[in-house]
Design an enzyme around this catalytic site. Structure first.
Site, PDB file in Angstrom:
ATOM      1  N   LYS A  13     -56.281   9.857  -7.903  1.00 28.09           N
ATOM      2  CA  LYS A  13     -56.232  11.194  -8.510  1.00 28.09           C
ATOM      3  C   LYS A  13     -55.290  11.214  -9.724  1.00 28.09           C
ATOM      4  O   LYS A  13     -55.663  11.668 -10.798  1.00 28.09           O
ATOM      5  CB  LYS A  13     -55.783  12.249  -7.477  1.00 28.09           C
ATOM      6  CG  LYS A  13     -56.703  12.329  -6.258  1.00 28.09           C
ATOM      7  CD  LYS A  13     -56.257  13.416  -5.291  1.00 28.09           C
ATOM      8  CE  LYS A  13     -54.903  13.183  -4.644  1.00 28.09           C
ATOM      9  NZ  LYS A  13     -54.804  11.986  -3.802  1.00 28.09           N
ATOM     10  N   ARG A  88     -54.624  21.424  -0.365  1.00 29.73           N
ATOM     11  CA  ARG A  88     -54.656  20.335   0.610  1.00 29.73           C
ATOM     12  C   ARG A  88     -54.898  20.856   2.024  1.00 29.73           C
ATOM     13  O   ARG A  88     -54.952  20.050   2.958  1.00 29.73           O
ATOM     14  CB  ARG A  88     -53.302  19.635   0.588  1.00 29.73           C
ATOM     15  CG  ARG A  88     -53.305  18.231   0.020  1.00 29.73           C
ATOM     16  CD  ARG A  88     -51.881  17.733   0.101  1.00 29.73           C
ATOM     17  NE  ARG A  88     -51.746  16.328  -0.026  1.00 29.73           N
ATOM     18  CZ  ARG A  88     -51.454  15.691  -1.145  1.00 29.73           C
ATOM     19  NH1 ARG A  88     -51.352  16.342  -2.279  1.00 29.73           N
ATOM     20  NH2 ARG A  88     -51.269  14.390  -1.142  1.00 29.73           N
ATOM     21  N   ARG A 127     -48.516   0.447  -5.197  1.00 35.53           N
ATOM     22  CA  ARG A 127     -48.314   1.400  -6.302  1.00 35.53           C
ATOM     23  C   ARG A 127     -46.879   1.342  -6.818  1.00 35.53           C
ATOM     24  O   ARG A 127     -45.928   1.256  -6.053  1.00 35.53           O
ATOM     25  CB  ARG A 127     -48.634   2.818  -5.816  1.00 35.53           C
ATOM     26  CG  ARG A 127     -48.205   3.896  -6.823  1.00 35.53           C
ATOM     27  CD  ARG A 127     -48.910   5.202  -6.618  1.00 35.53           C
ATOM     28  NE  ARG A 127     -48.587   5.832  -5.346  1.00 35.53           N
ATOM     29  CZ  ARG A 127     -49.193   6.941  -4.907  1.00 35.53           C
ATOM     30  NH1 ARG A 127     -50.118   7.527  -5.640  1.00 35.53           N
ATOM     31  NH2 ARG A 127     -48.855   7.464  -3.743  1.00 35.53           N
ATOM     32  N   ARG A 160     -42.400   4.575  -4.567  1.00 39.64           N
ATOM     33  CA  ARG A 160     -42.115   5.843  -3.887  1.00 39.64           C
ATOM     34  C   ARG A 160     -41.675   5.598  -2.454  1.00 39.64           C
ATOM     35  O   ARG A 160     -42.197   4.712  -1.787  1.00 39.64           O
ATOM     36  CB  ARG A 160     -43.385   6.720  -3.897  1.00 39.64           C
ATOM     37  CG  ARG A 160     -43.514   7.540  -5.164  1.00 39.64           C
ATOM     38  CD  ARG A 160     -44.842   8.210  -5.300  1.00 39.64           C
ATOM     39  NE  ARG A 160     -45.331   8.868  -4.093  1.00 39.64           N
ATOM     40  CZ  ARG A 160     -46.440   9.608  -4.050  1.00 39.64           C
ATOM     41  NH1 ARG A 160     -47.152   9.785  -5.148  1.00 39.64           N
ATOM     42  NH2 ARG A 160     -46.831  10.165  -2.928  1.00 39.64           N
ATOM     43  N   ARG A 171     -49.896   9.445   6.406  1.00 39.87           N
ATOM     44  CA  ARG A 171     -50.481  10.317   5.372  1.00 39.87           C
ATOM     45  C   ARG A 171     -52.007  10.295   5.430  1.00 39.87           C
ATOM     46  O   ARG A 171     -52.659  11.314   5.194  1.00 39.87           O
ATOM     47  CB  ARG A 171     -49.995   9.898   3.986  1.00 39.87           C
ATOM     48  CG  ARG A 171     -48.549  10.342   3.739  1.00 39.87           C
ATOM     49  CD  ARG A 171     -47.879   9.539   2.661  1.00 39.87           C
ATOM     50  NE  ARG A 171     -48.473   9.691   1.363  1.00 39.87           N
ATOM     51  CZ  ARG A 171     -48.435   8.759   0.410  1.00 39.87           C
ATOM     52  NH1 ARG A 171     -47.849   7.598   0.633  1.00 39.87           N
ATOM     53  NH2 ARG A 171     -48.981   8.989  -0.753  1.00 39.87           N
TER      54      ARG A 171
HETATM   55  P1  ADP Z   1     -53.426   9.258  -5.904  1.00 39.57           P
HETATM   56  O1  ADP Z   1     -52.831  10.121  -6.983  1.00 39.57           O
HETATM   57  O2  ADP Z   1     -54.808   9.698  -5.496  1.00 39.57           O
HETATM   58  O3  ADP Z   1     -52.524   9.103  -4.715  1.00 39.57           O
HETATM   59  P2  ADP Z   1     -53.026   7.041  -7.786  1.00 39.57           P
HETATM   60  O4  ADP Z   1     -53.736   7.460  -9.021  1.00 39.57           O
HETATM   61  O5  ADP Z   1     -51.556   7.096  -7.789  1.00 39.57           O
HETATM   62  O6  ADP Z   1     -53.643   7.806  -6.504  1.00 39.57           O
HETATM   63  O7  ADP Z   1     -53.508   5.545  -7.440  1.00 39.57           O
HETATM   64  C1  ADP Z   1     -52.939   4.824  -6.355  1.00 39.57           C
HETATM   65  C2  ADP Z   1     -52.689   3.376  -6.791  1.00 39.57           C
HETATM   66  O8  ADP Z   1     -53.937   2.706  -6.976  1.00 39.57           O
HETATM   67  C3  ADP Z   1     -51.940   3.245  -8.103  1.00 39.57           C
HETATM   68  O9  ADP Z   1     -51.088   2.125  -7.998  1.00 39.57           O
HETATM   69  C4  ADP Z   1     -53.040   3.002  -9.156  1.00 39.57           C
HETATM   70  O10 ADP Z   1     -52.580   2.196 -10.232  1.00 39.57           O
HETATM   71  C5  ADP Z   1     -54.096   2.275  -8.331  1.00 39.57           C
HETATM   72  N1  ADP Z   1     -55.471   2.647  -8.715  1.00 39.57           N
HETATM   73  C6  ADP Z   1     -55.922   3.865  -9.112  1.00 39.57           C
HETATM   74  N2  ADP Z   1     -57.262   3.849  -9.326  1.00 39.57           N
HETATM   75  C7  ADP Z   1     -57.671   2.580  -9.040  1.00 39.57           C
HETATM   76  C8  ADP Z   1     -58.961   1.916  -9.070  1.00 39.57           C
HETATM   77  N3  ADP Z   1     -60.090   2.567  -9.413  1.00 39.57           N
HETATM   78  N4  ADP Z   1     -58.991   0.606  -8.707  1.00 39.57           N
HETATM   79  C9  ADP Z   1     -57.857  -0.040  -8.343  1.00 39.57           C
HETATM   80  N5  ADP Z   1     -56.629   0.520  -8.294  1.00 39.57           N
HETATM   81  C10 ADP Z   1     -56.531   1.812  -8.645  1.00 39.57           C
HETATM   82  P1  ADP Z   2     -50.633  11.282  -2.856  1.00 36.66           P
HETATM   83  O1  ADP Z   2     -51.647  11.722  -3.832  1.00 36.66           O
HETATM   84  O2  ADP Z   2     -50.233   9.867  -2.981  1.00 36.66           O
HETATM   85  O3  ADP Z   2     -50.915  11.684  -1.449  1.00 36.66           O
HETATM   86  P2  ADP Z   2     -48.834  13.413  -3.754  1.00 36.66           P
HETATM   87  O4  ADP Z   2     -47.902  12.996  -4.828  1.00 36.66           O
HETATM   88  O5  ADP Z   2     -49.973  14.283  -4.109  1.00 36.66           O
HETATM   89  O6  ADP Z   2     -49.288  12.064  -3.062  1.00 36.66           O
HETATM   90  O7  ADP Z   2     -48.033  14.115  -2.577  1.00 36.66           O
HETATM   91  C1  ADP Z   2     -46.885  13.533  -2.009  1.00 36.66           C
HETATM   92  C2  ADP Z   2     -46.379  14.397  -0.865  1.00 36.66           C
HETATM   93  O8  ADP Z   2     -46.016  15.695  -1.364  1.00 36.66           O
HETATM   94  C3  ADP Z   2     -47.391  14.668   0.233  1.00 36.66           C
HETATM   95  O9  ADP Z   2     -47.429  13.645   1.218  1.00 36.66           O
HETATM   96  C4  ADP Z   2     -46.865  16.002   0.817  1.00 36.66           C
HETATM   97  O10 ADP Z   2     -45.731  15.791   1.650  1.00 36.66           O
HETATM   98  C5  ADP Z   2     -46.374  16.722  -0.438  1.00 36.66           C
HETATM   99  N1  ADP Z   2     -47.435  17.546  -1.042  1.00 36.66           N
HETATM  100  C6  ADP Z   2     -48.018  17.375  -2.259  1.00 36.66           C
HETATM  101  N2  ADP Z   2     -48.957  18.318  -2.480  1.00 36.66           N
HETATM  102  C7  ADP Z   2     -48.978  19.105  -1.364  1.00 36.66           C
HETATM  103  C8  ADP Z   2     -49.742  20.236  -0.954  1.00 36.66           C
HETATM  104  N3  ADP Z   2     -50.679  20.759  -1.742  1.00 36.66           N
HETATM  105  N4  ADP Z   2     -49.482  20.773   0.270  1.00 36.66           N
HETATM  106  C9  ADP Z   2     -48.538  20.264   1.070  1.00 36.66           C
HETATM  107  N5  ADP Z   2     -47.790  19.194   0.759  1.00 36.66           N
HETATM  108  C10 ADP Z   2     -47.994  18.614  -0.445  1.00 36.66           C
END
Ligand code: ADP
Ligand code: ADP
Ligand code: ZN
Length: 215
Positions: A13, A88, A127, A160, A171
């Site tokens: 995302k 979420r 990541r 992180r 998660r």
């Molecule tokens: P999210 O915001 O959904 O948690 P991220 O954009 O942070 O996901 O992506 C999670 C990890 O995977 C990051 O380290 C990113 O560089 C990597 N990543 C994102 N998209 C891809 C993809 N299409 N293929 C491989 N790795 C990816």
């Molecule tokens: P990722 O895309 O890798 O799951 P985020 O950066 O979006 O991680 O979120 C990290 C953490 O922040 C989540 O595990 C949760 O604890 C909190 N968080 C983020 N967005 C929300 C939401 N919309 N509602 C509740 N908790 C949230």
């Protein structure tokens, strides 16, 4: 218009958001980034949120809803915004349904990025994030040009606290229970577009652009 990025942790995302906001000039709202900022600055919100985030649990709806309500009122969101990581839960989605007519914006599309579970674990544990600009990297899939240094701004990269294997597994469970029901929620409204996230970053981006160019 609002665009929502839905998908499990690690789906890509944030990575796709970086590109979407530039191409379509949308304000960017990542509740995860806002919450991590509050934790870093040790605000009241940050102190409350940290205990949940460290456990891989969701922060309570009322705290997150208040953040989004405030942020949507900012002038840069008047034309629309990209929501990353919100809603979420069904409670959060219901809040948006009620709040949007008042603000005068509509949800254009909900992009649901789908990725296989084993791949999510590898993406999250590898990541690395820039401590200065928040850009995402990956040790294997998107390595920075210089080890531990951000390509975009030269900032230090860090892992992180919640990207450890144990918290990642939690998660993913939380996602299944509390967030996955939103797929059906938006499908019923006819605004859901599934995206195959099991492709490389560019291919996922191409698929998203095809959808966004049609609205
Ligand atoms: P999210 O915001 O959904 O948690 P991220 O954009 O942070 O996901 O992506 C999670 C990890 O995977 C990051 O380290 C990113 O560089 C990597 N990543 C994102 N998209 C891809 C993809 N299409 N293929 C491989 N790795 C990816
Ligand atoms: P990722 O895309 O890798 O799951 P985020 O950066 O979006 O991680 O979120 C990290 C953490 O922040 C989540 O595990 C949760 O604890 C909190 N968080 C983020 N967005 C929300 C939401 N919309 N509602 C509740 N908790 C949230
Ligand atoms: Zn950076």
């Amino acid at each position: 218009m609002l665009i929502i990025l839905l998908g499990p942790p690690g789906a890509g995302k944030g990575t796709q958001a970086e590109r979407i906001v530039i191409k379509y000039q949308l304000a960017y709202i990542s509740t995860g980034d806002i919450l991590r900022g509050a934790v870093r600055e040790q605000t009241n919100l940050g102190r409350k949120a940290k205990q949940y985030m460290d456990q891989g649990q969701l922060v309570p709806d009322e705290l997150v809803v208040a953040i989004v309500k405030d942020r949507l009122a900012d002038p840069d969101c008047a034309e629309g915004a990209l929501l990353d990581g919100f809603p979420r839960t069904v409670v959060q989605a219901d809040f948006l349904e009620k709040a949007l007519p008042e603000i005068g914006i509509k949800i254009g599309k909900v992009l649901s990025i789908e990725v296989a579970e084993e791949e999510l674990i590898e993406r999250l544990t590898g990541r690395r994030v820039c401590s200065e600009c928040g850009a995402n990297f990956h040790l294997k899939f998107k390595p920075p040009k210089v080890r531990n240094v951000c390509d975009l701004c030269g900032g230090d990269l860090y892992q992180r606290d919640d990207d450890t294997l144990e918290t990642v597994k939690e998660r993913l469970e939380v996602y299944k229970k509390q967030t996955e029901p939103l797929i059906a929620f938006y499908e019923e409204k006819g605004i859901l577009s599934p995206i195959d996230g099991n492709q490389d970053i560019e291919a996922v981006n191409d698929q998203i652009n095809i959808i966004l160019e049609k609205i």
